[in-house]
Design an enzyme around this catalytic site. Sequence first.
Site, PDB file in Angstrom:
ATOM      1  N   ASP A 180       0.846  -1.187   0.000  1.00 32.39           N
ATOM      2  CA  ASP A 180       0.000   0.000   0.000  1.00 32.39           C
ATOM      3  C   ASP A 180       0.884   1.241   0.000  1.00 32.39           C
ATOM      4  O   ASP A 180       1.464   1.604   1.024  1.00 32.39           O
ATOM      5  CB  ASP A 180      -0.917  -0.010   1.224  1.00 32.39           C
TER       6      ASP A 180
ATOM      7  N   GLU B 281      29.750  13.888   1.110  1.00 35.79           N
ATOM      8  CA  GLU B 281      30.479  13.761   2.367  1.00 35.79           C
ATOM      9  C   GLU B 281      29.447  13.531   3.477  1.00 35.79           C
ATOM     10  O   GLU B 281      28.500  14.300   3.599  1.00 35.79           O
ATOM     11  CB  GLU B 281      31.279  15.031   2.665  1.00 35.79           C
TER      12      GLU B 281
ATOM     13  N   GLU C  72      28.568  13.611   7.205  1.00 34.82           N
ATOM     14  CA  GLU C  72      28.847  14.042   8.573  1.00 34.82           C
ATOM     15  C   GLU C  72      27.713  13.560   9.478  1.00 34.82           C
ATOM     16  O   GLU C  72      26.538  13.605   9.094  1.00 34.82           O
ATOM     17  CB  GLU C  72      28.975  15.557   8.642  1.00 34.82           C
TER      18      GLU C  72
ATOM     19  N   GLU D  57      35.334  14.820  13.026  1.00 33.09           N
ATOM     20  CA  GLU D  57      35.047  16.145  12.493  1.00 33.09           C
ATOM     21  C   GLU D  57      35.213  17.211  13.584  1.00 33.09           C
ATOM     22  O   GLU D  57      35.601  16.920  14.710  1.00 33.09           O
ATOM     23  CB  GLU D  57      33.636  16.205  11.889  1.00 33.09           C
TER      24      GLU D  57
ATOM     25  N   GLU E 269      32.978  12.015  10.292  1.00 32.73           N
ATOM     26  CA  GLU E 269      32.760  12.135   8.843  1.00 32.73           C
ATOM     27  C   GLU E 269      33.330  10.919   8.122  1.00 32.73           C
ATOM     28  O   GLU E 269      34.417  10.432   8.460  1.00 32.73           O
ATOM     29  CB  GLU E 269      33.404  13.397   8.276  1.00 32.73           C
TER      30      GLU E 269
ATOM     31  N   HIS F  42      27.876  17.675   2.034  1.00 35.19           N
ATOM     32  CA  HIS F  42      28.397  18.393   0.877  1.00 35.19           C
ATOM     33  C   HIS F  42      28.437  17.446  -0.324  1.00 35.19           C
ATOM     34  O   HIS F  42      28.863  16.296  -0.188  1.00 35.19           O
ATOM     35  CB  HIS F  42      29.808  18.921   1.152  1.00 35.19           C
TER      36      HIS F  42
ATOM     37  N   ARG G  43      34.928  27.975   2.297  1.00 31.44           N
ATOM     38  CA  ARG G  43      33.838  27.218   2.909  1.00 31.44           C
ATOM     39  C   ARG G  43      32.667  28.094   3.345  1.00 31.44           C
ATOM     40  O   ARG G  43      31.658  27.586   3.815  1.00 31.44           O
ATOM     41  CB  ARG G  43      34.382  26.418   4.095  1.00 31.44           C
TER      42      ARG G  43
ATOM     43  N   GLU H 299      31.774  21.642  -5.213  1.00 39.84           N
ATOM     44  CA  GLU H 299      30.860  21.049  -4.240  1.00 39.84           C
ATOM     45  C   GLU H 299      29.771  22.043  -3.865  1.00 39.84           C
ATOM     46  O   GLU H 299      30.015  23.250  -3.747  1.00 39.84           O
ATOM     47  CB  GLU H 299      31.598  20.580  -2.985  1.00 39.84           C
TER      48      GLU H 299
ATOM     49  N   ARG I 161      27.503  23.034  -0.819  1.00 40.74           N
ATOM     50  CA  ARG I 161      27.758  22.831   0.606  1.00 40.74           C
ATOM     51  C   ARG I 161      26.520  22.938   1.495  1.00 40.74           C
ATOM     52  O   ARG I 161      26.597  22.652   2.690  1.00 40.74           O
ATOM     53  CB  ARG I 161      28.804  23.851   1.088  1.00 40.74           C
TER      54      ARG I 161
END
Length: 475
Positions: free
Chosen positions: A52, A131, A133, A213, A221, A270, A341, A360, A362
């Site tokens: 279902d 990545e 985390e 991390e 990570e 990321h 970053r 990337e 982020r």
Amino acid sequence: MVNTVDIKKLCEEKNIRMIDFKMTDLDGRWRHITIPVERFNDDIFVYGIGFDGSNYGYAAVEKSDMVFIPDPSTAVVDPFTEVPTLTMCGDVCVIGKENTPFDQYPRNVALRAMDYMKAEDIADDMLIGPEFEFHLFDNVSYMVEQNKTAFTVDTRQAAWNSGKESADNAGYQVPGKGGYHIAAPHDVAYSLRSKMCMYMEDWGVDVKYHHHEVGGSGQMEIEVELGNMVDMADKTMIIKYIIKNAAVQDGRTATFMPKPIYKEAGNGMHVHMLLMKDGEPIFYDENGYSGLSKTAHYFIGGLLKHVASLCAFTNPSTNSFKRLVPGYEAPVTIGYATSNRSAVIRIPAYAKSPSSKRFELRNPDATANPYYAYAAILMAGLDGIKNQIDPEAHGWGPYDCNLYDLPEEEKAKIQSLPKTLDEALDALEADHDYLTAGGVFPEKLIEIWLKRKREECLEISQIPHPVEFQKYYDL
């Protein structure tokens, strides 16, 4: 090509007693149904297993009954079951004279996005590398009652345990924001992460590396190698399953919540990406900014143009936006740059060769349904390529500076990511034509997503928060 004979042979070799079928619901959680190995036969790959679909959160169809068609190539022995069990993923179809792929099913959306890219003759493949985390805690408890709202998490490595008087306190706590690449004995999860990575390798996931991390309170990570977009969505489900089950097996608990700890780094996902055509990367140009081609810049332009509405799929929880705040290496502004970053799109300076040249995104986090999130990212980028959206011409960078440190008057000139899930949903409602192009995202799916997520926002907004007692109880 794996077939029924291969599956039966594998079952005999591994003494398999149960066969498990894993399906993905609307939110991106695995659900499953299991049969004894004696009930397994060729018909399952033709007629599937009925269920279902309305209980999985999907919009209603004429009949809610659907069928799950397993993919034998995904068969693997589940390492977390007491009874020897073979598990498979696959696709969902609507029952009819002939079964047809269910257009809202996450994996089918991702497959259509790839088909659309090929039909537009833009590229043959999209390679991505997420990545992952996450936080590891020793225990967690939470409750939401009329007279009590509370949560508690704990890990022996957290700085708040430095004064704990107990025999098991060895004094190797990690300061807040001080966990990046920290070694044992501070890194109490080192062996567990290695074990997780071995499970992943056994399941066909190529691990790049793992480490502690920034977050001192148990943030970890694991990064994986680049892979095909749809395959990586499958592997995202596998990775989350392995991390959570391996943690429980070890007497701990894992969460991908973007912001489980106040004033600590949050958990992102990321996404590194590049496109391939005729076996060659099309994002590389040695003369372009940071080694990127015009095509790559247009892809970036599409992402930045649509990033506010993208957040509705890449950051689909109210908790997501508690992570997207200044000061924690999380992006808050709409822009791109090299090795920065603080920008929502970062171009790694270390990726210099044509085959590795990429960028990337982020802002995503792992509360996302990976199939929807990765497909939406691809569709935004393809829109940028088709319409030649130049990010520099639109004032989105490159920002080769720390955006957090700009004077306030300069910050005010730069567009920001949504600050709440409500804002992201408003953006999606106003801007989703790029998603429905080529029939990739059904309009009905976007409607039900908006309705479901707005209901979540309303529910959470109506619950009194402990800090409100702190701020307002005595007024």
